[in-house]
Scaffold this active site. Structure first.
Site, PDB file in Angstrom:
ATOM      1  N   ASN A 214      -5.801  37.470   2.683  1.00 25.92           N
ATOM      2  CA  ASN A 214      -5.599  38.816   2.147  1.00 25.92           C
ATOM      3  C   ASN A 214      -5.455  39.891   3.215  1.00 25.92           C
ATOM      4  O   ASN A 214      -5.617  41.069   2.945  1.00 25.92           O
ATOM      5  CB  ASN A 214      -6.699  39.153   1.141  1.00 25.92           C
ATOM      6  CG  ASN A 214      -8.083  39.111   1.742  1.00 25.92           C
ATOM      7  OD1 ASN A 214      -8.264  39.261   2.949  1.00 25.92           O
ATOM      8  ND2 ASN A 214      -9.082  38.899   0.903  1.00 25.92           N
TER       9      ASN A 214
ATOM     10  N   HIS B  22     -10.024  42.989   6.300  1.00 26.91           N
ATOM     11  CA  HIS B  22     -11.434  43.090   5.916  1.00 26.91           C
ATOM     12  C   HIS B  22     -11.848  44.524   6.162  1.00 26.91           C
ATOM     13  O   HIS B  22     -11.415  45.151   7.128  1.00 26.91           O
ATOM     14  CB  HIS B  22     -12.304  42.167   6.782  1.00 26.91           C
ATOM     15  CG  HIS B  22     -13.762  42.497   6.700  1.00 26.91           C
ATOM     16  ND1 HIS B  22     -14.599  41.962   5.750  1.00 26.91           N
ATOM     17  CD2 HIS B  22     -14.531  43.352   7.440  1.00 26.91           C
ATOM     18  CE1 HIS B  22     -15.823  42.451   5.918  1.00 26.91           C
ATOM     19  NE2 HIS B  22     -15.797  43.285   6.940  1.00 26.91           N
TER      20      HIS B  22
END
Length: 139
Positions: free
Chosen positions: A113, A116
């Site tokens: 993804n 962070h």
């Protein structure tokens, strides 16, 4: 009040050479990048960093992924930095992330993804100290 938060541009972002595009989104959202370095996080460092998740089923894969290729670790500064960066990142699952978020635009999957960000000011302070000394942070 001006806050700091930790940002990691993860291996899937560095592998695709999109860190500059992500940084452009970060800066366009009003953040100052006050520290930044490209590093290879070791498996031991990844395990320590994500220790809070060690009982979760995804822990091993998460640590292996974070240590699989270089990442760019950053300290971002802005008013309400923690919450604003979490909004800019978007939800962990890019399929449900809002349009205009980093994960909607760049994430490959729920696991890959791209970024962070710290989830609370207290954790931001801990995470920043994990990767940076005070002398490396210049406002």
């Amino acid at each position: 009040m001006v806050q700091r938060t930790l940002s990691i541009l993860k291996p899937d972002a560095t592998d695709r050479n999109i860190t500059g595009e992500i940084n452009s989104m970060i800066e366009a959202a009003g953040f100052r990048i006050v520290a930044q370095k490209r590093i290879l996080i070791t498996l031991d460092q990844a395990r320590k960093f994500y220790e809070v998740h060690k009982e979760r089923p995804f822990y091993g894969d998460l640590c292996a992924f974070l240590s699989s290729a270089p990442s760019v670790v950053q300290v971002l500064e802005k008013e309400n930095a923690v919450d604003d960066y979490r909004t800019l990142m978007g939800t962990t699952n890019p399929a449900s992330a809002e349009e205009g978020t980093i994960r909607k635009k760049f994430a490959l999957s729920i696991d890959k993804n791209s970024v962070h960000g710290s989830d609370a000011p207290e954790n931001a302070a801990i995470e920043i100290r994990f990767f940076f000394s005070e002398t490396e942070i210049v406002g």
